[in-house]
Design an enzyme around this catalytic site. Structure first.
Site, PDB file in Angstrom:
ATOM      1  N   VAL A  61      24.588  10.136  49.965  1.00 34.16           N
ATOM      2  CA  VAL A  61      25.277   8.854  50.035  1.00 34.16           C
ATOM      3  C   VAL A  61      26.608   8.933  50.784  1.00 34.16           C
ATOM      4  CG1 VAL A  61      26.630   9.022  47.889  1.00 34.16           C
ATOM      5  CG2 VAL A  61      25.730   6.803  48.610  1.00 34.16           C
ATOM      6  N   TYR A  62      27.096  10.132  51.062  1.00 35.43           N
ATOM      7  CA  TYR A  62      28.350  10.269  51.806  1.00 35.43           C
ATOM      8  C   TYR A  62      28.139   9.799  53.244  1.00 35.43           C
ATOM      9  CZ  TYR A  62      30.179  13.273  48.027  1.00 35.43           C
ATOM     10  OH  TYR A  62      30.604  13.792  46.825  1.00 35.43           O
ATOM     11  N   SER A  63      28.726   8.651  53.567  1.00 34.95           N
ATOM     12  CA  SER A  63      28.616   8.060  54.907  1.00 34.95           C
ATOM     13  C   SER A  63      27.164   7.913  55.349  1.00 34.95           C
ATOM     14  CB  SER A  63      29.418   8.887  55.933  1.00 34.95           C
ATOM     15  OG  SER A  63      30.790   8.919  55.573  1.00 34.95           O
ATOM     16  N   GLY A  64      26.315   7.534  54.402  1.00 33.64           N
ATOM     17  CA  GLY A  64      24.919   7.258  54.719  1.00 33.64           C
ATOM     18  C   GLY A  64      24.154   8.432  55.284  1.00 33.64           C
TER      19      GLY A  64
END
Length: 344
Positions: A61-64
């Protein structure tokens, strides 16, 4: 660099690890953290490895997914020299199959993470949050299959409540599924709730803490003090809503104690805050972040020395809060403490 076993497992991890949330940062939260590209990430990883930091933590989920991609590019050609930790479970989209820890989601998300990271195995896969909509047996059986397939080596969780983690460990024990060996948790001088229930659980069950936000969302850098305005360079006004709440008056007391110890030791405020965490029970590794070389080298200075007993007591006193029932005050009274001695 000191190395410790991750919980009750045989995996040895450094007491400081590197959080890659700043890599390829985009959006209101991760964009404010940093926007490190692959070249700079490789440089930061070079410095980390020189200092003995070989565990790098990220999440889908970190920056998609861009953080995983940059981390993968930065470790290319030296995969065997590093440990890679990533997390899955939080929504990557709005579709019904784009969140949670169902069998299909776990398998697909693991494969996607492997592709972004440019590797064929993940050293530590953590569930980013508890998924109440999926049976725990299904989750653990799927993780067991992923380990058998060689795609992951160890499993852990993040942000679980005590009952969620303990129930999962009990089911794993009952069915012979892999046990969670790590719990990635929020813990800092400004946020000590971890000590109430999760720390005793971790000590009893052999679950190592991987600490996120050890500087309380940037509040323990020494730039925030009583009676002074928030520095213009601070990103707290952009990101505070995403992080844990902090009592401002208590924070100021903690920072004052940190500055007093800084004068005594010659160490910086962040280094002291990190060193205090390294000395806490059940902590396997403290995850540090850095947007540049200067920040990284300062954080690396948190190891190789120890606070005195008196300095630890000063920090404990400044940061102490009244825990919720049933953890306090009864657990601290002589009769209760005899039956169940507190860890800290």
């Amino acid at each position: 660099m000191e190395y410790r076993n991750l919980g009750g497992s045989g995996l040895r991890v450094p007491v400081l690890s590197f959080g890659a949330g700043t890599f390829a940062g985009s959006g209101p939260l991760f964009g404010a953290w940093g926007n490190t590209d692959a070249a700079e990430a490789r440089r930061l990883i070079d410095i980390s490895l020189e200092a003995g930091v070989n565990l790098f933590d990220t999440a889908d989920v970190y920056s998609g997914g861009a953080s995983e991609e940059v981390l993968g590019q930065a470790i290319a050609g030296r995969r065997d020299a590093v440990l890679v930790s990533t997390k899955i479970a939080l929504p990557m989209g709005d579709g019904p199959g784009e969140w949670g820890t169902s069998r299909s989601r776990l398998i697909r998300s693991t494969d996607e993470a492997l592709k972004r990271l440019g590797t064929d195995y993940i050293d530590l896969l953590q569930l980013h949050a508890f998924d109440a909509s999926t049976p725990i047996e299904e989750v653990l059986a799927t993780l067991d299959g992923l380990i058998a397939a060689g795609k992951i080596r160890y499993v852990g969780v993040s942000n679980f409540a005590g009952w969620e983690l303990m129930k999962s460990l009990g089911i794993a024990e009952r069915h012979g599924y892999p046990r969670y060996v790590a719990h990635q948790v929020y813990y800092s001088l400004a946020g000590r709730d971890y000590e109430w229930e999760l720390m005793p659980l971790a000590a009893d069950q052999g679950v190592g803490a991987l600490v996120w936000s050890p500087l309380a969302w940037g509040r323990l850098t020494g730039r925030i003090r009583r009676g002074q305005p928030l520095p213009e360079s601070s990103r707290l006004h952009q990101t505070a809503e995403y992080g844990p709440p902090v009592d401002e008056e208590k924070l100021y007391d903690i920072v004052e104690a940190l500055f007093e110890i800084s004068e005594e030791t010659g160490k910086t405020v962040p280094q002291i805050a990190l060193n205090w965490l390294i000395g806490r029970p059940t902590v396997s590794s403290v995850i540090i972040g850095a947007r540049n070389e200067e920040q990284l080298r300062q954080n690396l200075g948190a190891v190789g020395w120890s606070l005195s007993k008196q300095q630890v007591e000063k920090l404990d006193k400044a940061s102490a809060v009244t825990a919720a029932y049933p953890y306090f005050p009864y657990r601290r009274q002589e009769g209760f403490a005899r039956l169940n001695p507190p860890l800290v």
